[in-house]
Design a protein around this motif. Structure first.
Motif, PDB file in Angstrom:
ATOM      1  N   LEU A   1       0.855  -1.142  -0.071  1.00  0.00           N
ATOM      2  CA  LEU A   1      -0.178   0.007  -0.172  1.00  0.00           C
ATOM      3  C   LEU A   1       0.731   1.219   0.095  1.00  0.00           C
ATOM      4  O   LEU A   1       0.648   2.307  -0.560  1.00  0.00           O
ATOM      5  CB  LEU A   1      -0.848  -0.077   1.186  1.00  0.00           C
ATOM      6  N   GLY A   2       1.933   1.232   0.895  1.00  0.00           N
ATOM      7  CA  GLY A   2       3.023   2.457   0.606  1.00  0.00           C
ATOM      8  C   GLY A   2       3.370   2.675  -0.728  1.00  0.00           C
ATOM      9  O   GLY A   2       3.639   3.780  -1.017  1.00  0.00           O
ATOM     10  N   LEU A   3       3.713   1.684  -1.404  1.00  0.00           N
ATOM     11  CA  LEU A   3       4.419   1.892  -2.822  1.00  0.00           C
ATOM     12  C   LEU A   3       3.223   2.487  -3.512  1.00  0.00           C
ATOM     13  O   LEU A   3       3.683   3.308  -4.414  1.00  0.00           O
ATOM     14  CB  LEU A   3       4.982   0.473  -3.273  1.00  0.00           C
ATOM     15  N   ILE A   4       1.988   1.799  -3.426  1.00  0.00           N
ATOM     16  CA  ILE A   4       0.898   2.669  -4.112  1.00  0.00           C
ATOM     17  C   ILE A   4       0.649   4.226  -3.721  1.00  0.00           C
ATOM     18  O   ILE A   4       0.491   4.918  -4.795  1.00  0.00           O
ATOM     19  CB  ILE A   4      -0.312   1.881  -4.006  1.00  0.00           C
ATOM     20  N   TYR A   5       0.827   4.402  -2.817  1.00  0.00           N
ATOM     21  CA  TYR A   5       0.425   5.972  -1.923  1.00  0.00           C
ATOM     22  C   TYR A   5       1.805   6.577  -2.706  1.00  0.00           C
ATOM     23  O   TYR A   5       1.559   7.719  -3.352  1.00  0.00           O
ATOM     24  CB  TYR A   5       0.651   5.965  -0.636  1.00  0.00           C
ATOM     25  N   MET A   6       3.085   6.185  -2.735  1.00  0.00           N
ATOM     26  CA  MET A   6       4.062   6.653  -3.074  1.00  0.00           C
ATOM     27  C   MET A   6       3.825   7.149  -4.612  1.00  0.00           C
ATOM     28  O   MET A   6       4.406   8.388  -4.991  1.00  0.00           O
ATOM     29  CB  MET A   6       5.402   5.914  -3.092  1.00  0.00           C
ATOM     30  N   GLU A   7       3.770   6.153  -5.367  1.00  0.00           N
ATOM     31  CA  GLU A   7       3.522   6.474  -6.837  1.00  0.00           C
ATOM     32  C   GLU A   7       2.519   7.208  -7.342  1.00  0.00           C
ATOM     33  O   GLU A   7       2.435   8.115  -7.998  1.00  0.00           O
ATOM     34  CB  GLU A   7       3.351   4.999  -7.685  1.00  0.00           C
TER      35      GLU A   7
ATOM     36  N   SER B   1       4.527   6.885   4.038  1.00  0.00           N
ATOM     37  CA  SER B   1       3.639   5.969   2.990  1.00  0.00           C
ATOM     38  C   SER B   1       3.316   4.814   3.742  1.00  0.00           C
ATOM     39  O   SER B   1       2.128   4.570   4.049  1.00  0.00           O
ATOM     40  CB  SER B   1       4.015   5.601   1.713  1.00  0.00           C
ATOM     41  N   VAL B   2       4.083   4.277   4.573  1.00  0.00           N
ATOM     42  CA  VAL B   2       3.815   2.903   5.187  1.00  0.00           C
ATOM     43  C   VAL B   2       3.089   3.385   6.577  1.00  0.00           C
ATOM     44  O   VAL B   2       2.058   2.775   6.980  1.00  0.00           O
ATOM     45  CB  VAL B   2       5.227   2.322   5.467  1.00  0.00           C
ATOM     46  N   VAL B   3       3.451   4.462   7.231  1.00  0.00           N
ATOM     47  CA  VAL B   3       2.638   4.727   8.415  1.00  0.00           C
ATOM     48  C   VAL B   3       1.332   5.173   8.089  1.00  0.00           C
ATOM     49  O   VAL B   3       0.238   4.788   9.040  1.00  0.00           O
ATOM     50  CB  VAL B   3       3.347   6.072   8.985  1.00  0.00           C
ATOM     51  N   VAL B   4       1.010   5.775   6.894  1.00  0.00           N
ATOM     52  CA  VAL B   4      -0.475   6.144   6.612  1.00  0.00           C
ATOM     53  C   VAL B   4      -1.249   5.049   6.251  1.00  0.00           C
ATOM     54  O   VAL B   4      -2.242   4.787   6.753  1.00  0.00           O
ATOM     55  CB  VAL B   4      -0.416   7.079   5.233  1.00  0.00           C
TER      56      VAL B   4
ATOM     57  N   SER C   1      -1.821  15.729  -0.551  1.00  0.00           N
ATOM     58  CA  SER C   1      -1.341  15.570  -1.829  1.00  0.00           C
ATOM     59  C   SER C   1      -2.328  14.330  -2.580  1.00  0.00           C
ATOM     60  O   SER C   1      -2.635  14.333  -3.780  1.00  0.00           O
ATOM     61  CB  SER C   1       0.179  15.223  -1.979  1.00  0.00           C
ATOM     62  N   LEU C   2      -2.600  13.400  -1.688  1.00  0.00           N
ATOM     63  CA  LEU C   2      -3.503  12.304  -2.408  1.00  0.00           C
ATOM     64  C   LEU C   2      -4.876  12.783  -2.261  1.00  0.00           C
ATOM     65  O   LEU C   2      -5.831  11.778  -2.738  1.00  0.00           O
ATOM     66  CB  LEU C   2      -3.008  11.050  -1.498  1.00  0.00           C
ATOM     67  N   ASP C   3      -5.071  13.693  -1.809  1.00  0.00           N
ATOM     68  CA  ASP C   3      -6.493  14.195  -1.473  1.00  0.00           C
ATOM     69  C   ASP C   3      -7.178  13.205  -0.488  1.00  0.00           C
ATOM     70  O   ASP C   3      -8.681  12.877  -0.775  1.00  0.00           O
ATOM     71  CB  ASP C   3      -7.461  14.239  -2.800  1.00  0.00           C
ATOM     72  N   PHE C   4      -6.621  12.427   0.359  1.00  0.00           N
ATOM     73  CA  PHE C   4      -7.124  11.500   1.139  1.00  0.00           C
ATOM     74  C   PHE C   4      -7.756  10.427   0.555  1.00  0.00           C
ATOM     75  O   PHE C   4      -8.322   9.487   1.119  1.00  0.00           O
ATOM     76  CB  PHE C   4      -8.230  12.195   2.195  1.00  0.00           C
ATOM     77  N   ARG C   5      -7.340  10.036  -0.697  1.00  0.00           N
ATOM     78  CA  ARG C   5      -7.645   8.944  -1.263  1.00  0.00           C
ATOM     79  C   ARG C   5      -6.733   7.761  -1.163  1.00  0.00           C
ATOM     80  O   ARG C   5      -5.929   7.244  -1.652  1.00  0.00           O
ATOM     81  CB  ARG C   5      -7.694   9.139  -2.871  1.00  0.00           C
ATOM     82  N   LEU C   6      -6.968   6.951  -0.083  1.00  0.00           N
ATOM     83  CA  LEU C   6      -6.411   5.904   0.574  1.00  0.00           C
ATOM     84  C   LEU C   6      -6.759   4.585   0.140  1.00  0.00           C
ATOM     85  O   LEU C   6      -5.988   3.762   0.238  1.00  0.00           O
ATOM     86  CB  LEU C   6      -6.079   6.074   2.162  1.00  0.00           C
TER      87      LEU C   6
END
Length: 234
Positions: free
Chosen positions: A96-102, A124-127, A163-168
């Motif tokens: 998931l962290g990698l997805i958030y990073m990209e 990213s991993v913490v989120v 930056s992700l607009d909270f799209r987790l």
């Protein structure tokens, strides 16, 4: 129905290969899941590729809050293992962290380099852990794990979220595709090489020492003891 069962079996096999099914109760004393090595290899190759492009002026980079003053002494692989060891998050948080990073890196002129990859990874991993895991620590603790201050950890988390607009939320298809992408790295594993780049801003560098590690270990022991006490009262 048969094709659905086959797909489910393939997913399970892939998750097992990456070590994503390691339970919290069995993590103590266990080897690091394979996903850490593959993720580190992937990130390392992306960093090398981006810095070659930046060095040849084929792309231009905007400095972000994730950029440090110098390259951390701890390589990406060891840093990922440190996060896994002390943050006690589930292995899937690294996917998931990698997805958030990209998703974050889709912004114009934002690239992952050796000055930013560590902060991007820990944040990213913490989120991901806060979004998916049943239990997690506070940012003061995560800051110690990542070698940054609580204030900086808070700022990095907020910047990533906005930056992700909270799209987790990540759908199964996307998660599966990233797992397959990481599995491909198993065919092209490379040795990690430190990259030395000039500083670009005034953010403090990551720091680690034995005192910080002892604090992390103490808090982990305290957390386990508190959990057992609560289970005994239930």
């Amino acid at each position: 129905m048969a094709s659905s069962s086959t797909a489910a079996a393939d997913d399970l096999e892939n998750y097992l290969a990456l070590g994503l099914t390691v339970s919290q109760s069995k993590k103590k004393g266990a080897e690091y899941p394979k996903v850490l090595c593959l993720l580190s290899t992937y990130l390392d190759k992306e960093v090398h590729r981006n810095e070659e492009l930046l060095g040849s002026n084929k792309i231009k980079e905007s400095t972000t809050i994730f950029h440090g003053r110098r390259v951390p002494d701890l390589g990406i692989k060891l840093y990922a293992e440190r996060i896994y060891k002390y943050a006690q998050c589930s292995p899937s948080c690294f996917v998931l962290g990698l997805i958030y990073m990209e998703r974050y890196l889709q912004q114009p002129d934002i690239y992952m380099t050796s000055l930013s990859v560590h902060r991007l990874l820990i944040t990213s991993v913490v989120v991901a852990a806060k979004f998916t895991d049943d239990g997690f620590f506070n940012n003061a603790y995560y800051g110690k794990v990542g070698g940054i201050s609580t204030r900086e950890m808070n700022k990095l988390e907020l910047d990533l979220l906005f930056s992700l607009d909270f799209r987790l939320k990540v759908n199964l298809e996307t998660f599966r595709s990233y797992c397959l992408q990481l599995e491909k790295e198993a065919l092209t594993l490379v040795l990690e090489k430190p990259i030395h780049v000039q500083a670009s801003n005034g953010i403090k560098h990551l720091s680690f020492n034995n005192n910080v590690d002892e604090t992390c270990k103490h808090e982990l022991v305290h957390e386990r003891y508190s959990s057992r006490a609560l289970q005994g009262c239930s």
